[in-house]
Design a protein around this motif. Sequence first.
Motif, short mmCIF file in Angstrom:
data_model
loop_
_atom_site.label_atom_id
_atom_site.label_comp_id
_atom_site.label_asym_id
_atom_site.label_seq_id
_atom_site.Cartn_x
_atom_site.Cartn_y
_atom_site.Cartn_z
N VAL A 71 -12.81 -34.17 -88.56
CA VAL A 71 -13.92 -33.42 -87.50
C VAL A 71 -13.33 -31.87 -87.98
O VAL A 71 -14.31 -30.94 -87.78
CB VAL A 71 -13.66 -33.62 -85.98
N GLN A 72 -11.88 -31.73 -88.03
CA GLN A 72 -11.53 -30.29 -88.16
C GLN A 72 -11.92 -29.83 -89.53
O GLN A 72 -12.28 -28.65 -89.51
CB GLN A 72 -10.02 -30.18 -87.91
N LEU A 73 -11.72 -30.73 -90.50
CA LEU A 73 -12.33 -30.20 -91.78
C LEU A 73 -13.67 -30.05 -91.77
O LEU A 73 -14.16 -29.06 -92.53
CB LEU A 73 -11.84 -31.23 -92.65
N THR A 74 -14.41 -30.79 -91.15
CA THR A 74 -16.10 -30.61 -91.22
C THR A 74 -16.16 -29.29 -90.45
O THR A 74 -17.32 -28.45 -91.12
CB THR A 74 -16.51 -31.73 -90.46
N VAL A 75 -15.67 -28.92 -89.39
CA VAL A 75 -15.93 -27.87 -88.51
C VAL A 75 -15.62 -26.40 -89.38
O VAL A 75 -16.32 -25.57 -89.60
CB VAL A 75 -15.23 -27.81 -87.38
N ARG B 69 -32.39 -29.11 -88.28
CA ARG B 69 -31.52 -29.69 -87.57
C ARG B 69 -29.96 -29.52 -87.85
O ARG B 69 -29.37 -29.90 -88.81
CB ARG B 69 -31.56 -31.30 -87.21
N LEU B 70 -29.10 -28.81 -87.03
CA LEU B 70 -27.73 -28.43 -87.15
C LEU B 70 -26.97 -29.58 -87.16
O LEU B 70 -26.16 -30.10 -88.28
CB LEU B 70 -27.12 -27.53 -86.16
N ASP B 71 -27.35 -30.78 -86.37
CA ASP B 71 -26.44 -31.99 -86.48
C ASP B 71 -26.44 -32.86 -87.67
O ASP B 71 -25.54 -33.16 -88.16
CB ASP B 71 -26.79 -33.00 -85.22
N GLU C 57 -20.85 -27.81 -79.03
CA GLU C 57 -21.34 -28.78 -78.32
C GLU C 57 -21.56 -30.22 -79.20
O GLU C 57 -21.65 -31.20 -78.63
CB GLU C 57 -22.71 -28.26 -78.02
N LEU C 58 -21.59 -30.01 -80.44
CA LEU C 58 -21.30 -31.07 -81.24
C LEU C 58 -20.32 -32.00 -81.45
O LEU C 58 -20.28 -32.95 -82.17
CB LEU C 58 -22.13 -30.95 -82.76
N LEU C 59 -19.14 -31.40 -80.93
CA LEU C 59 -17.67 -31.88 -81.32
C LEU C 59 -17.70 -33.29 -80.74
O LEU C 59 -17.24 -34.29 -81.50
CB LEU C 59 -16.80 -31.16 -80.65
N PRO C 60 -18.26 -33.83 -79.66
CA PRO C 60 -17.95 -35.36 -79.21
C PRO C 60 -18.92 -36.23 -80.11
O PRO C 60 -18.30 -36.97 -80.53
CB PRO C 60 -18.83 -35.30 -77.77
N LEU D 86 -18.61 -40.06 -84.74
CA LEU D 86 -18.92 -40.29 -86.22
C LEU D 86 -17.74 -40.29 -87.10
O LEU D 86 -17.53 -41.24 -87.90
CB LEU D 86 -19.75 -39.27 -86.81
N GLY D 87 -16.68 -39.40 -86.59
CA GLY D 87 -15.53 -39.56 -87.64
C GLY D 87 -14.67 -40.74 -87.34
O GLY D 87 -14.12 -41.25 -88.38
N ARG D 88 -14.64 -41.30 -86.10
CA ARG D 88 -14.09 -42.61 -85.88
C ARG D 88 -14.66 -43.68 -86.60
O ARG D 88 -13.92 -44.68 -87.01
CB ARG D 88 -13.99 -42.81 -84.39
#
Length: 162
Positions: A33-37, A52-54, A10-13, A18-20
């Motif tokens: 994003v891939q590295l973060t996940v 807060r997970l985000d 759910e946080l991917l968008p 933020l990655g951009r």
Amino acid sequence: MESFQRQIVELLPRLRRLGRVLTRDPADADDLVQLTVERALTRVGQWAPGTRLDAWIFRIMKNAWIDESRARNRRGKVVVAEDDGAHVGLDGAAAQQARLEAAEIERAIAALPEDQRLAVALVLVEGLSYKEAAEVLEVPQGTLTSRLVRNRQAVLTALEGA
């Protein structure tokens, strides 16, 4: 664990946005994003349920980008070139105007120093409170507040000039 994974999906968008902001490049943002996940999933034991997970994942992303930036500086080269064809096929005057305005704002934000760009992204784009963003950035809340005041003024000045 399944609930944790669902929350990450759910946080991917938001992670991609933020990655951009951090990378200024869509392909690099996707890699970040891939590295973060990946880091979040391998370090799930470090997350304190009830927090807060985000904010936790945004901090992971910030630290991953710092690591990547330092590595790039050591290598002295850019990994991915600009993707000039990202908007091929879109048409319409309104859509074009919206893209131009968004590009002006993006350029104004991109011109800010990295720590200021990240502050803008966390508060104004991702909607974190000043306190939460200060925790992600690991700075006092007053420092974050003063950065945001300067950032807003710098972006408005750049947009007036454009």
